[in-house]
Write an enzyme that holds these catalytic residues in place. Structure first.
Site, PDB file in Angstrom:
ATOM      1  N   LYS A 154      15.149  44.139 -21.058  1.00 51.83           N
ATOM      2  CA  LYS A 154      15.199  45.309 -22.000  1.00 51.83           C
ATOM      3  C   LYS A 154      16.086  46.407 -21.552  1.00 51.83           C
ATOM      4  O   LYS A 154      15.977  47.272 -20.747  1.00 51.83           O
ATOM      5  CB  LYS A 154      14.389  45.532 -23.864  1.00 51.83           C
ATOM      6  CG  LYS A 154      13.860  44.661 -24.669  1.00 51.83           C
ATOM      7  CD  LYS A 154      14.948  43.691 -25.184  1.00 51.83           C
ATOM      8  CE  LYS A 154      14.574  43.016 -26.151  1.00 51.83           C
ATOM      9  NZ  LYS A 154      14.330  41.702 -25.429  1.00 51.83           N
ATOM     10  N   SER A 158      18.471  37.994 -26.742  1.00 52.31           N
ATOM     11  CA  SER A 158      19.194  39.620 -26.946  1.00 52.31           C
ATOM     12  C   SER A 158      19.258  40.664 -26.137  1.00 52.31           C
ATOM     13  O   SER A 158      20.194  41.963 -27.051  1.00 52.31           O
ATOM     14  CB  SER A 158      17.030  40.281 -27.620  1.00 52.31           C
ATOM     15  OG  SER A 158      17.074  40.095 -26.200  1.00 52.31           O
TER      16      SER A 158
END
Length: 238
Positions: A197, A159
């Site tokens: 993230k 991701s």
């Protein structure tokens, strides 16, 4: 590997489909897993779907298909793994309960640099359950180590590929409980799932932003996200 919560949800869906032929509702799944909100169930279902265990059927409420069960159990068996048998994955989470936090071992100076503890794996993708383990150490050039405590994590998932962070990389993290908007952080969600993230602050809410268009940005209300560290550097083997 499934986390304990992912496994419990998969087996609950499996048993309900066997008994009634109808998948459980989000409220039933939330109560069965003793979660505080249906958003946690949504994350678990997304994780199971991305790992190929279930498939949600379009245009039909509550419709999902069980694709497969974990290879470690035979079809029809639904005994969840013992809590102590779960293989540790990433840094410690409290699963909503107060626990005594153990800091990572301090860096050890060697001839070629500083040895930094690798505290397991971190998900750059769907969050994985957060449990601390010191697996091994890596040697880091002293100039990369600033003030404060540092630890390393192995990256699993894709991701963050557009930020140059690939599956299999090792990231160096400075332990901190605060970060600026735009920092790449280790974030602990709801006290039980950790992920790598980019953090964005949106008023009182926190957005965890992927660097891959295949993953959605997730927004969480106050108190649901705790910063566990900030990215300092990464290492890659060829």
């Amino acid at each position: 590997m499934l986390t304990r919560k992912q496994y419990e949800l998969l087996m609950f869906i499996h048993e309900r489909l066997k008994e009634t032929g109808v998948p459980p509702s989000f409220d039933e799944m939330k109560d069965a897993l003793d979660l505080r909100s249906k958003s946690g169930i949504h994350r678990l279902i997304t994780a199971l779907e991305e790992r190929g265990f279930i498939k949600r059927l379009p245009n039909r409420a509550r419709a999902m298909e069980l694709i497969r069960l974990p290879e470690s159990i035979a079809p029809g068996l639904a005994t969840p793994p013992a809590r102590g048998a779960f293989s540790p994955e990433v840094i410690e989470g409290d699963l909503g309960k107060p626990v005594a936090k153990s800091p990572p071992p301090p860096p050890v100076e060697v001839a070629s640099g500083l040895e930094i503890p690798v505290m397991g794996r971190i998900a750059a993708g769907v969050p994985i359950e957060a449990i601390q383990t010191h697996s091994h150490s890596i040697t880091v050039p002293p100039e990369l180590i600033g003030k404060g405590e540092h630890y390393a994590l192995e990256v699993r998932g894709d991701s963050m590929i557009e930020a140059g962070i690939l599956d299999g990389d090792t990231v160096l993290i400075r332990r901190t409980d605060s970060a600026e908007s735009g920092d790449i952080v280790v974030a602990l969600v709801d006290g039980e799932e950790a992920t790598l993230k980019r953090l964005r602050k949106k008023g009182a809410s926190i957005a965890l932003e992927a660097a891959n268009p295949a993953y959605e940005t997730r927004i969480f209300g106050p108190g649901r996200v705790r910063v566990q560290g900030r990215l300092v550097a990464l290492f890659r083997q060829y």
